[in-house]
Design a protein around this motif. Structure first.
Motif, PDB file in Angstrom:
ATOM      1  N   GLN A  38       0.842  -1.133  -0.148  1.00  0.00           N
ATOM      2  CA  GLN A  38       0.006  -0.134  -0.139  1.00  0.00           C
ATOM      3  C   GLN A  38       1.039   1.255   0.031  1.00  0.00           C
ATOM      4  O   GLN A  38       1.559   1.290   0.815  1.00  0.00           O
ATOM      5  CB  GLN A  38      -0.785  -0.289   1.124  1.00  0.00           C
ATOM      6  N   LEU A  68       3.419   1.852  -1.284  1.00  0.00           N
ATOM      7  CA  LEU A  68       4.716   1.719  -1.179  1.00  0.00           C
ATOM      8  C   LEU A  68       5.837   2.904  -2.102  1.00  0.00           C
ATOM      9  O   LEU A  68       5.541   2.667  -3.324  1.00  0.00           O
ATOM     10  CB  LEU A  68       5.402   0.381  -1.341  1.00  0.00           C
ATOM     11  N   THR A 104       8.821   4.056   2.466  1.00  0.00           N
ATOM     12  CA  THR A 104       7.556   4.417   3.219  1.00  0.00           C
ATOM     13  C   THR A 104       6.468   3.635   2.456  1.00  0.00           C
ATOM     14  O   THR A 104       6.425   3.193   1.471  1.00  0.00           O
ATOM     15  CB  THR A 104       7.319   5.934   3.039  1.00  0.00           C
ATOM     16  N   ARG A 159       3.105   0.761   3.400  1.00  0.00           N
ATOM     17  CA  ARG A 159       2.561  -0.420   4.143  1.00  0.00           C
ATOM     18  C   ARG A 159       3.149  -1.670   3.222  1.00  0.00           C
ATOM     19  O   ARG A 159       2.638  -1.683   2.200  1.00  0.00           O
ATOM     20  CB  ARG A 159       1.274  -0.465   4.858  1.00  0.00           C
ATOM     21  N   LEU A 182       1.753  -5.719   3.700  1.00  0.00           N
ATOM     22  CA  LEU A 182       1.080  -6.702   4.270  1.00  0.00           C
ATOM     23  C   LEU A 182       1.406  -8.038   3.834  1.00  0.00           C
ATOM     24  O   LEU A 182       1.064  -8.115   2.841  1.00  0.00           O
ATOM     25  CB  LEU A 182      -0.533  -6.381   4.384  1.00  0.00           C
ATOM     26  N   GLU A 238       0.669  -6.362   8.890  1.00  0.00           N
ATOM     27  CA  GLU A 238       1.516  -5.380   8.325  1.00  0.00           C
ATOM     28  C   GLU A 238       2.902  -5.828   8.966  1.00  0.00           C
ATOM     29  O   GLU A 238       2.873  -6.241  10.143  1.00  0.00           O
ATOM     30  CB  GLU A 238       1.216  -3.989   8.878  1.00  0.00           C
ATOM     31  N   GLY A 274       6.262  -4.510  10.117  1.00  0.00           N
ATOM     32  CA  GLY A 274       6.786  -3.015  10.636  1.00  0.00           C
ATOM     33  C   GLY A 274       7.867  -2.672  10.078  1.00  0.00           C
ATOM     34  O   GLY A 274       8.070  -3.004   8.748  1.00  0.00           O
ATOM     35  N   ARG A 286      10.841  -3.094   8.380  1.00  0.00           N
ATOM     36  CA  ARG A 286      11.466  -4.425   7.330  1.00  0.00           C
ATOM     37  C   ARG A 286      12.942  -4.526   7.265  1.00  0.00           C
ATOM     38  O   ARG A 286      13.370  -3.324   7.073  1.00  0.00           O
ATOM     39  CB  ARG A 286      10.678  -4.586   6.070  1.00  0.00           C
TER      40      ARG A 286
END
Lengths: 522, 327
Positions: free
Chosen positions: A264, A266, A309, A311, A313, A318, A320, A322
């Protein structure tokens, strides 16, 4: 018929007890382009090194202009008129474009000093004649991969070469850049240059070559005018057997219901564009696009190897902050683009390479049984049909295809749910490619979600269930089922939505920074 | 029309100069630090910002500057030279051993010392290039051997040199030490050579990518031997200067210079792996480090603190470099 300009006569080469080439007969005529084909490890590179003076033959000899020659160093071959574009980049990233092209042939003033002005003029003239747009003073470290390849070609052609040998020149080029390269090659051939062209891409061979020679296991198995050949015949000569369909049947789109990985917004640190994407269980999703379109950057930002930046999943949860190791234990595994630079531990054994991301598996932290490593890798060797004499050998002794199989096996040891594969068959021969495709399809069928980045359109079209085409860091189009075709992909990937010129390499690759940024300072 | 062309060519000239001297934005940071040290020194000590003191600093940095220059060349080629400790010691006692009192003997002594330096350096190069031993090991080994030889020759400072030679070494032109002027010429000459000679370009090429250089026809092994020989030659220059300063040949003259020679190279932004960097950075770093040591001295800071500061500077410099290349 004209006389051969460069020829190998009963040429043999062995390293120790290992016979790499035996009784090779090979020739190339002025104005002809000979395709040199063969699987990895068949002996193509060795033949080239023999023909350029980098290696000396064990028996037999090289003929140049119908005379027997015995070149001891590469510069002797270059001086005689044999120019080579090597498979491994031989550009020196700390030097400028001009210095790279003219090194060891730098123009001098009468004091013996380097004539910088003349050097610049010479470089500009050469680049202009090849229609390559580069700044002669730019440091090569700041160029994209494709641009450094162009430097390499210009460097090979700076002398009045009679023979030009290209060892997989298009491996890192996008389709458009390859077309540009072909234009250059054709023009040179029509001027009377003899061309030797090594490539894994069979479609290219038909486009550009006039003759072909196929090497298998160090022996020329087939040679003649290209008109007498078709793809099947070449593959048969290369692998010594008929290959059925390269690609296994695809998954049906209806089956794709369960999202495994969701991106999402990204957004990574190289592009302004954000990416939204869903990856389904059981599918192979292809990411196509030109070099520099942000494919690798996307993969790296999912895997936590690049700051980003947005998300990510995995199965609805999600991830966190990474990092590669977190992603690996969560179930995302990635195969990198550069097998040699960031895939293998080249000097370590096959077994150690195989267990390197799951070292403690089946062992306590302080006691890693050597037998276990050997046992575990023996299983994968059997499963993937890896050709290896001894698991204790450094993995660098294996051919590209076999190395790739070991790396793929290594990823699977982590029990991933998502596989990200960046150029999974780069530098891999046809036989091993088909095997890798088969394994990937089987893995997808067993429930893995696979994301494949590739510059080879045939691979994208043949292997993938869905395809995302990237441009300037964003997903410009998603294709599925019948929409997936080379034409559709290229029309999106190379779309003219700005002042972009199709052949202007500089504009297309302006965003590739990965090469210079991976240089460690110390 | 003409003025536009001139404007463009001035900018182009500036760009060429920046490329030729391998100027980088990092060098502004070093220049900034030099100014900072200068400001702090002026506040901390009345004597610091005097012309006499500046000339003193110039006097003090000569040996370090020459040795760091040698190290820069070797590191650019992808190697490292740790032989300066033994090299300087032996060359000092060798040169002083001539007890040169007249011009003729002095000329002979200088020529012989330079030749010996180049020869010893050349041995480092031959073992590195042709036998294939890592230069770290080779030069560490030769340094130990040469230290032993120097101490065998005399285990305390010995020999002498003509007084008029000492006068030359101590001479000043308008207050500026001759040694410093010599060092500036040496740096300028080296920078010019790196930009305009085949040797210079080969140096960068093999330090950057040895395999590629070899494929391109660069005589890799010969170039390596040459760079270590040049390094030895520069060490001989430093040794001759040291004897001129002290009046005797000290077999321990080189102690510490093996590692001290690396600091300015790294702080100046040259990549330890080779291929990237240049002598301008080293020059600025030598000035920074020498000014800093001098300022701390004048402020009566214990030399132990100076070590701490120097160490921190190395770590900071490398951290900055790492951060920069990650961008």
């Amino acid at each position: 018929m004209s006389k051969a300009i460069l020829a190998a006569r009963k040429l043999s080469k062995s390293f120790g007890t290992n016979q790499v080439l035996s009784d090779i007969e090979f020739e190339v005529h002025p104005g002809a382009a000979v395709a040199l084909c063969g699987e990895n490890g068949a002996g193509k590179s060795t033949l080239i090194k023999l023909m350029t003076g980098l290696y000396q033959p064990s028996s037999g000899h090289i003929e140049f202009c119908s005379e027997k020659v015995n070149w001891r160093t590469p510069s002797e071959g270059i001086d005689a008129g044999v120019a080579v574009v090597h498979q491994e980049f031989s550009t020196m990233s700390a030097l400028s474009v001009a210095e790279n092209i003219f090194i060891e042939a730098l123009p001098r003033t009468r004091w013996g000093l380097i004539d910088r002005k003349k050097l610049r003029v010479q470089t500009v003239n050469l680049l202009d004649s090849l229609e390559i747009q580069l700044d002669p003073d730019q440091i090569v470290a700041q160029l994209s991969v494709a641009q450094s390849q162009m430097v390499e070609i210009a460097k090979a052609l700076r002398t009045s070469a009679k023979v030009l040998i290209l060892d997989e020149p298009s491996a890192v080029l996008s389709q458009l850049e390859t077309q540009h390269l072909f234009k250059i090659i054709n023009a040179l051939r029509l001027k009377g240059l003899a061309i030797v062209y090594v490539s894994h891409r069979l479609d290219e061979i038909f486009e550009i070559c006039t003759d072909i020679a196929v090497i298998k296991d160090g022996v020329v198995t087939s040679a003649g005018p290209i008109a007498d050949y078709d793809q099947q015949k070449i593959i048969a000569a290369m692998v010594g057997r008929e290959l059925g369909d390269m690609f296994p049947p695809k998954a049906s789109i209806e089956r794709l219901s369960e999202v495994v990985l969701e991106l999402q917004q990204l957004r990574n640190n190289s592009f302004d564009q954000a990416v939204d994407l869903s990856l389904y269980r059981g599918e192979i999703l292809g990411i196509a696009g030109l070099v520099g379109s942000g494919r690798t950057e996307l993969a790296q930002s999912i895997y936590g190897a690049r700051a980003a930046t947005g998300r990510v999943l995995l199965e609805g949860r999600e991830l966190g902050k990474r990092t590669p190791s977190k992603c690996l234990s969560a179930g995302i595994a990635m195969l990198t683009e550069g097998r040699k630079t960031d895939g293998l531990f080249a000097q370590s054994s096959v077994a150690h390479n195989y267990i390197s991301s799951t070292i403690s598996k089946g062992a306590s932290d302080f006691n890693i049984a050597t037998d276990l490593a050997a046992q575990r890798s023996a299983t994968v060797v059997a499963q993937f049909n890896v050709v290896v004499d001894d698991l204790g050998l450094p993995i660098s002794h294996l051919s590209g295809g076999n190395q790739q199989k070991i790396l793929l096996g290594r990823l699977l040891e982590n029990q991933p749910k998502v596989l990200i594969l960046d150029e999974p068959t780069r530098g891999v021969d046809v036989g091993a490619k088909a095997e890798i495709y088969r394994h990937l399809r089987a893995l997808a069928n067993s429930g893995l979600a696979i994301l494949v980045i590739s510059s080879e359109l045939i691979e994208i079209v043949g292997l993938c269930d869905r395809v995302c085409v990237m441009r300037d860091g964003a997903i410009a189009a998603q294709l599925q089922a019948d929409e997936i075709s080379e034409d559709n992909i290229m029309s999106v990937a190379a779309a003219d939505d700005s002042e972009q010129q199709p052949l202007d390499i500089e504009v297309q690759c302006v965003n590739v920074k990965s090469i210079s940024s991976t240089q460690a300072p110390i | 029309m003409i003025s536009i062309d001139q404007g463009r060519s001035f900018k182009a000239t500036l760009k060429t100069w920046a490329r030729a001297t391998r100027f980088e934005s990092l060098h502004w940071v070093i220049i900034g630090l030099i100014l900072m040290v200068f400001a702090l020194g002026s506040i901390g000590s009345e004597r610091f910002a005097t012309l006499a003191n500046i000339f003193n600093v110039q006097d003090q940095l000569v040996v370090l500057a020459i040795i760091a220059l040698a190290q820069t060349l070797v590191i650019l080629s992808g190697g490292i030279d740790l032989s300066f400790a033994g090299m300087l010691g032996l060359l000092c006692v060798f040169f002083a051993g001539f007890n040169a009192q007249d011009t003729q003997t002095l000329a002979l002594a200088i020529a012989a010392t330079l030749a010996l330096g180049a020869f010893l350096g050349g041995i480092n190069g031959v073992i590195t290039a042709y036998v294939g031993v890592h230069p770290f090991i080779v030069t560490l080994g030769t340094s130990t051997v040469l230290t032993g030889l120097a101490l065998l020759h005399s285990n305390q400072p010995s020999g002498s040199v003509a007084l008029f030679f000492e006068d030359v070494v101590y001479a000043r032109i308008a207050g500026v030490p001759c040694g410093f002027i010599f060092v500036i010429c040496l740096y300028a000459l080296t920078a010019f050579m790196l930009w305009r000679s085949n040797f210079g370009i080969r140096l960068y090429a093999i330090g950057n990518n040895e395999v590629a250089a070899q494929i391109s026809g660069v005589p890799v092994k010969q170039t390596k031997v040459l760079v270590y020989a040049v390094s030895g030659l520069l060490a001989a220059l430093a040794a001759i200067y040291m004897v001129g300063r002290f009046g005797v040949g000290d077999p321990r003259a080189g102690v510490g210079f093996d590692l001290r020679s690396i600091t300015p190279v790294i702080v100046g932004g040259t990549l330890l792996a080779g291929g990237f960097g240049g002598v301008l950075g080293t020059a600025l770093a030598v000035i920074l480090l020498s000014l800093l040591a001098n300022a701390l001295n004048l402020m009566n800071v214990s030399s132990f603190y100076q070590w701490i500061v120097e160490g921190l500077i190395i770590i900071c410099a490398v951290s900055v470099l790492v951060g920069r290349s990650k961008k």
